[in-house]
Write an enzyme that holds these catalytic residues in place. Structure first.
Site, mmCIF file in Angstrom:
data_model
loop_
_atom_site.group_PDB
_atom_site.id
_atom_site.type_symbol
_atom_site.label_atom_id
_atom_site.label_comp_id
_atom_site.label_asym_id
_atom_site.label_seq_id
_atom_site.Cartn_x
_atom_site.Cartn_y
_atom_site.Cartn_z
ATOM 1 N N LYS A 1 51.308 17.473 -23.437
ATOM 2 C CA LYS A 1 51.362 18.945 -23.512
ATOM 3 C C LYS A 1 50.919 19.458 -24.885
ATOM 4 O O LYS A 1 50.095 20.363 -24.984
ATOM 5 C CB LYS A 1 52.779 19.460 -23.211
ATOM 6 C CG LYS A 1 53.288 19.119 -21.835
ATOM 7 C CD LYS A 1 54.689 19.667 -21.593
ATOM 8 C CE LYS A 1 55.732 19.189 -22.566
ATOM 9 N NZ LYS A 1 55.988 17.719 -22.531
ATOM 10 N N ARG B 1 62.569 24.896 -20.181
ATOM 11 C CA ARG B 1 62.956 23.545 -19.784
ATOM 12 C C ARG B 1 64.132 23.559 -18.820
ATOM 13 O O ARG B 1 64.562 22.482 -18.383
ATOM 14 C CB ARG B 1 63.370 22.750 -21.021
ATOM 15 C CG ARG B 1 62.301 21.762 -21.530
ATOM 16 C CD ARG B 1 62.849 21.181 -22.818
ATOM 17 N NE ARG B 1 62.357 19.922 -23.240
ATOM 18 C CZ ARG B 1 61.369 19.755 -24.125
ATOM 19 N NH1 ARG B 1 60.668 20.761 -24.555
ATOM 20 N NH2 ARG B 1 61.066 18.551 -24.550
ATOM 21 N N ARG C 1 53.238 7.396 -30.797
ATOM 22 C CA ARG C 1 52.866 8.727 -31.317
ATOM 23 C C ARG C 1 53.105 8.832 -32.823
ATOM 24 O O ARG C 1 54.153 8.428 -33.323
ATOM 25 C CB ARG C 1 53.684 9.807 -30.591
ATOM 26 C CG ARG C 1 53.504 11.193 -31.209
ATOM 27 C CD ARG C 1 53.904 12.304 -30.274
ATOM 28 N NE ARG C 1 55.323 12.340 -29.972
ATOM 29 C CZ ARG C 1 55.873 13.209 -29.128
ATOM 30 N NH1 ARG C 1 55.118 14.093 -28.484
ATOM 31 N NH2 ARG C 1 57.158 13.187 -28.911
ATOM 32 N N ARG D 1 58.330 10.320 -35.117
ATOM 33 C CA ARG D 1 59.514 11.150 -34.914
ATOM 34 C C ARG D 1 60.730 10.288 -34.606
ATOM 35 O O ARG D 1 60.645 9.319 -33.867
ATOM 36 C CB ARG D 1 59.261 12.139 -33.762
ATOM 37 C CG ARG D 1 58.565 13.394 -34.225
ATOM 38 C CD ARG D 1 58.104 14.259 -33.079
ATOM 39 N NE ARG D 1 59.083 14.428 -32.015
ATOM 40 C CZ ARG D 1 58.848 15.129 -30.909
ATOM 41 N NH1 ARG D 1 57.678 15.731 -30.742
ATOM 42 N NH2 ARG D 1 59.764 15.233 -29.982
ATOM 43 N N ARG E 1 65.428 11.084 -23.092
ATOM 44 C CA ARG E 1 64.655 12.330 -22.933
ATOM 45 C C ARG E 1 63.983 12.385 -21.574
ATOM 46 O O ARG E 1 63.907 13.455 -20.956
ATOM 47 C CB ARG E 1 63.611 12.437 -24.048
ATOM 48 C CG ARG E 1 64.243 12.832 -25.373
ATOM 49 C CD ARG E 1 63.361 12.511 -26.541
ATOM 50 N NE ARG E 1 62.111 13.229 -26.468
ATOM 51 C CZ ARG E 1 61.004 12.855 -27.098
ATOM 52 N NH1 ARG E 1 61.002 11.778 -27.843
ATOM 53 N NH2 ARG E 1 59.926 13.565 -26.986
HETATM 54 P P1 ADP Z 1 58.347 16.385 -26.308
HETATM 55 O O1 ADP Z 1 57.230 17.305 -25.973
HETATM 56 O O2 ADP Z 1 57.894 15.128 -26.940
HETATM 57 O O3 ADP Z 1 59.337 16.232 -25.213
HETATM 58 P P2 ADP Z 1 59.488 18.498 -27.911
HETATM 59 O O4 ADP Z 1 58.916 18.513 -29.266
HETATM 60 O O5 ADP Z 1 59.008 19.483 -26.898
HETATM 61 O O6 ADP Z 1 59.304 17.018 -27.395
HETATM 62 O O7 ADP Z 1 61.064 18.628 -27.980
HETATM 63 C C1 ADP Z 1 61.843 17.864 -28.856
HETATM 64 C C2 ADP Z 1 63.324 18.189 -28.656
HETATM 65 O O8 ADP Z 1 63.555 19.568 -28.990
HETATM 66 C C3 ADP Z 1 63.848 18.050 -27.235
HETATM 67 O O9 ADP Z 1 64.219 16.704 -26.937
HETATM 68 C C4 ADP Z 1 65.057 19.005 -27.277
HETATM 69 O O10 ADP Z 1 66.145 18.410 -27.970
HETATM 70 C C5 ADP Z 1 64.545 20.142 -28.130
HETATM 71 N N1 ADP Z 1 63.883 21.182 -27.306
HETATM 72 C C6 ADP Z 1 62.564 21.533 -27.339
HETATM 73 N N2 ADP Z 1 62.332 22.530 -26.461
HETATM 74 C C7 ADP Z 1 63.509 22.818 -25.864
HETATM 75 C C8 ADP Z 1 63.911 23.730 -24.848
HETATM 76 N N3 ADP Z 1 63.040 24.559 -24.267
HETATM 77 N N4 ADP Z 1 65.224 23.749 -24.493
HETATM 78 C C9 ADP Z 1 66.121 22.942 -25.078
HETATM 79 N N5 ADP Z 1 65.814 22.035 -26.016
HETATM 80 C C10 ADP Z 1 64.516 21.964 -26.416
HETATM 81 P P1 ADP Z 2 54.002 15.976 -25.185
HETATM 82 O O1 ADP Z 2 53.785 17.202 -26.022
HETATM 83 O O2 ADP Z 2 53.854 16.258 -23.720
HETATM 84 O O3 ADP Z 2 55.276 15.282 -25.507
HETATM 85 P P2 ADP Z 2 51.876 14.762 -26.793
HETATM 86 O O4 ADP Z 2 50.726 15.698 -26.677
HETATM 87 O O5 ADP Z 2 52.658 14.762 -28.046
HETATM 88 O O6 ADP Z 2 52.844 14.941 -25.512
HETATM 89 O O7 ADP Z 2 51.312 13.300 -26.513
HETATM 90 C C1 ADP Z 2 52.147 12.132 -26.572
HETATM 91 C C2 ADP Z 2 51.338 10.965 -27.161
HETATM 92 O O8 ADP Z 2 50.313 10.581 -26.231
HETATM 93 C C3 ADP Z 2 50.597 11.278 -28.456
HETATM 94 O O9 ADP Z 2 50.623 10.131 -29.276
HETATM 95 C C4 ADP Z 2 49.178 11.620 -28.016
HETATM 96 O O10 ADP Z 2 48.208 11.283 -29.023
HETATM 97 C C5 ADP Z 2 49.015 10.713 -26.801
HETATM 98 N N1 ADP Z 2 48.166 11.309 -25.746
HETATM 99 C C6 ADP Z 2 48.105 12.613 -25.366
HETATM 100 N N2 ADP Z 2 47.262 12.771 -24.327
HETATM 101 C C7 ADP Z 2 46.774 11.536 -24.038
HETATM 102 C C8 ADP Z 2 45.844 11.037 -23.052
HETATM 103 N N3 ADP Z 2 45.262 11.860 -22.167
HETATM 104 N N4 ADP Z 2 45.584 9.717 -23.054
HETATM 105 C C9 ADP Z 2 46.182 8.875 -23.951
HETATM 106 N N5 ADP Z 2 47.059 9.283 -24.889
HETATM 107 C C10 ADP Z 2 47.355 10.600 -24.941
#
Ligand code: ADP
Ligand code: ADP
Length: 217
Positions: free
Chosen positions: A15, A90, A129, A162, A173
């Site tokens: 995302k 979420r 990542r 992270r 998660r």
């Molecule tokens: P990822 O895309 O890798 O899941 P995020 O950066 O979106 O991680 O979120 C990291 C953490 O921030 C989540 O595990 C949660 O603890 C918190 N968080 C982010 N967005 C929300 C949301 N919309 N509602 C509740 N907690 C959130």
């Molecule tokens: P999210 O926000 O949904 O948690 P991220 O965009 O942070 O996901 O991506 C998670 C990890 O996967 C990062 O290390 C990113 O570089 C990698 N990644 C994202 N899209 C792709 C893809 N299409 N193929 C392979 N790796 C990807």
């Protein structure tokens, strides 16, 4: 009419990576709830202090805190023409709050691309990542490596892993996602706004599929 897009999908599906590309192409702000929380933690605000304990465990931050933070961000003038939301909503309660908030501005969520991938792919992506300290640019040690290990290609800042990308937290998660966020798929499908996209393809292929959905002309 303002274009509000919600990117939906499990942690690690891509995302954030896609949101950064799309926001630039569509010239709308990228709003990542995770980035906003991390910024608050870095700046040691009260909100950051509250969120940190939940984030470390891979749990969701309580709805009222999260909704308040997003409301403040969406009320800023740069969001008048629309925004790309990544990581919010979420929960169903957050989705309902978002509808109510956008209605106040005469807007609504126009499109919800839903990125999918199997849990094993998500774990592999999150465990490799690397995130940029300055602006949250996203890399992967195998799939999207920076030119110099440990350094962001875009702004030269340090890359870090992270805390919540540790294996045990990642598994929690993904579990939290299936319990609390997956119900949003049906919520937006019923509203006729959901577009399912295979997230298990190269980054450019996912971007092309997303652009076809958000910019169908
Ligand atoms: P990822 O895309 O890798 O899941 P995020 O950066 O979106 O991680 O979120 C990291 C953490 O921030 C989540 O595990 C949660 O603890 C918190 N968080 C982010 N967005 C929300 C949301 N919309 N509602 C509740 N907690 C959130
Ligand atoms: P999210 O926000 O949904 O948690 P991220 O965009 O942070 O996901 O991506 C998670 C990890 O996967 C990062 O290390 C990113 O570089 C990698 N990644 C994202 N899209 C792709 C893809 N299409 N193929 C392979 N790796 C990807």
């Amino acid at each position: 009419m303002a274009t509000y897009i919600v990117l939906l999908g499990p942690p690690g599906v891509g995302k954030g990576t896609q949101a950064k590309i799309l926001a630039e192409r569509l010239a709308i702000p990228h709003i990542s709830s995770g980035d906003l929380f991390r910024e608050n933690i870095k700046n040691q605000t009260e909100l950051g202090r509250l969120a940190q304990a939940y984030m470390t465990k891979g749990e969701l931050v309580p709805d009222e805190v999260t909704i308040g933070m997003i409301r403040a961000r969406l009320t800023m003038p740069d969001c008048k023409g629309g925004a790309l939301l990544d990581g919010f909503p979420r929960t169903i309660r957050q989705a309902e709050a978002l509808e109510a908030l956008l209605a106040e501005f005469g807007g609504r969520v126009s499109c919800v691309p839903y990125l999918t991938a199997e849990p094993a792919v998500l774990v592999d992506r999150l465990s490799g990542r690397w995130t940029c300290r300055a602006q949250g640019h996203i890399f992967h040690e195998k799939y999207n490596p920076p030119q110099t290990p440990g350094i962001c290609d875009l702004d030269g800042s340090e890359l870090y892993q992270r805390e919540d990308d540790k294996r045990e937290t990642v598994e929690n998660r993904i579990r939290v996602y299936f319990e609390q966020t997956a119900p949003l798929v049906e919520y937006y499908r019923r509203l006729g706004r959901l577009f399912e996209i295979n997230g298990d393809q190269p980054i450019e292929a996912v971007t092309a599929a997303l652009l076809a959905v958000v910019n169908p002309s």
